[in-house]
Design a protein around this motif. Sequence first.
Motif, short mmCIF file in Angstrom:
data_model
loop_
_atom_site.label_atom_id
_atom_site.label_comp_id
_atom_site.label_asym_id
_atom_site.label_seq_id
_atom_site.Cartn_x
_atom_site.Cartn_y
_atom_site.Cartn_z
N LEU A 53 0.82 -1.21 0.00
CA LEU A 53 0.00 0.00 0.00
C LEU A 53 0.86 1.26 0.00
O LEU A 53 0.50 2.27 -0.62
CB LEU A 53 -0.94 -0.01 1.21
CG LEU A 53 -2.00 -1.11 1.21
CD1 LEU A 53 -2.97 -0.92 2.37
CD2 LEU A 53 -2.76 -1.16 -0.11
N GLN A 54 1.99 1.22 0.68
CA GLN A 54 2.90 2.37 0.66
C GLN A 54 3.46 2.58 -0.75
O GLN A 54 3.59 3.71 -1.22
CB GLN A 54 4.04 2.16 1.65
CG GLN A 54 5.00 3.34 1.75
CD GLN A 54 4.34 4.58 2.31
OE1 GLN A 54 3.71 4.52 3.36
NE2 GLN A 54 4.47 5.70 1.61
N MET A 55 3.79 1.49 -1.43
CA MET A 55 4.30 1.58 -2.79
C MET A 55 3.24 2.21 -3.70
O MET A 55 3.55 3.09 -4.53
CB MET A 55 4.68 0.19 -3.30
CG MET A 55 5.37 0.18 -4.65
SD MET A 55 7.12 0.60 -4.54
CE MET A 55 7.78 -0.92 -3.84
N ASN A 56 2.01 1.76 -3.55
CA ASN A 56 0.92 2.33 -4.35
C ASN A 56 0.77 3.82 -4.08
O ASN A 56 0.62 4.63 -5.01
CB ASN A 56 -0.38 1.59 -4.03
CG ASN A 56 -1.54 2.09 -4.88
OD1 ASN A 56 -1.47 2.13 -6.10
ND2 ASN A 56 -2.62 2.48 -4.22
N HIS A 57 0.82 4.20 -2.82
CA HIS A 57 0.70 5.61 -2.44
C HIS A 57 1.82 6.45 -3.05
O HIS A 57 1.58 7.53 -3.60
CB HIS A 57 0.73 5.71 -0.91
CG HIS A 57 0.79 7.11 -0.40
ND1 HIS A 57 -0.29 7.97 -0.41
CD2 HIS A 57 1.82 7.82 0.15
CE1 HIS A 57 0.06 9.13 0.10
NE2 HIS A 57 1.33 9.07 0.44
N ASN A 58 3.04 5.95 -2.98
CA ASN A 58 4.19 6.70 -3.50
C ASN A 58 4.07 6.95 -5.00
O ASN A 58 4.35 8.05 -5.49
CB ASN A 58 5.49 5.96 -3.20
CG ASN A 58 5.83 5.95 -1.72
OD1 ASN A 58 5.21 6.67 -0.93
ND2 ASN A 58 6.79 5.13 -1.33
N HIS A 59 3.68 5.92 -5.74
CA HIS A 59 3.55 6.07 -7.20
C HIS A 59 2.39 6.99 -7.55
O HIS A 59 2.50 7.81 -8.47
CB HIS A 59 3.38 4.70 -7.85
CG HIS A 59 4.66 3.94 -7.96
ND1 HIS A 59 5.46 3.96 -9.08
CD2 HIS A 59 5.31 3.13 -7.06
CE1 HIS A 59 6.53 3.20 -8.88
NE2 HIS A 59 6.46 2.69 -7.67
#
Length: 235
Positions: A53-59
């Motif tokens: 979820l953090q990866m999704n948020h960053n992108h």
Amino acid sequence: MTDHASADSTCLAPASGSDERVGGAGADGRPLHAAALRFYWGPMDCGKSTMALQMNHNHARQGRRGLVTTRIDRSLGPRVTTRIGLAHEAVEVTDELDLRALVRGRRAEGVRVDYLICDEASFYQVEHVEQLAELVDDDDVDVYAFGLATDFRSRMFPAARRLFELADSVARIQVEVLCWCGREGLLNARVVNRRVAREGAQVVVGDTAETAQVRYQVLCRRHHRAGDLGPAASD
């Protein structure tokens, strides 16, 4: 708690033809043919879904548009959920789902798909992993897969094995998980009736709560081999 800051599972592309690839760059501004298949793995409780979820948020913060997918989440629904309370809507990866058709169909409808966040990827079918590799190579879609490496018997999941074989990069998530003895937790034990199970279906949904009928506990190799769940299990 829901991670409202994360991108939706699908995001509409901007209008006026901005999805066209010009000058060797994709719609998100990144160079064509720079996409990669990345696999992040680790035992239970190391934060795989949280990192997804953090990866999704960053992108999403950088203007990229992606899809979040999962299979057999602990919530038993089409969501990515975490033990720290974050959650996000997702596409459920069923046996019949063709991930290539999913992405290409969205693009045909004018929906940009720059990347995929694939949670619980070890539960996918091997065919799904092949489809992910094809999307990277032929459609310039970045794929970030997260999952376990081994099952309750310490044997590799077929999809995880294929990800190890095909991924451009493989990384163990560096959040330390401990066995009850204090050693590093490496293996996921399935606990049924307060005993470590050695036989059964490879995938059975369970929890980590002590009261669960079927639960999972991370153990070091020594105590996984011995079936020793620690002093609390004998109370």
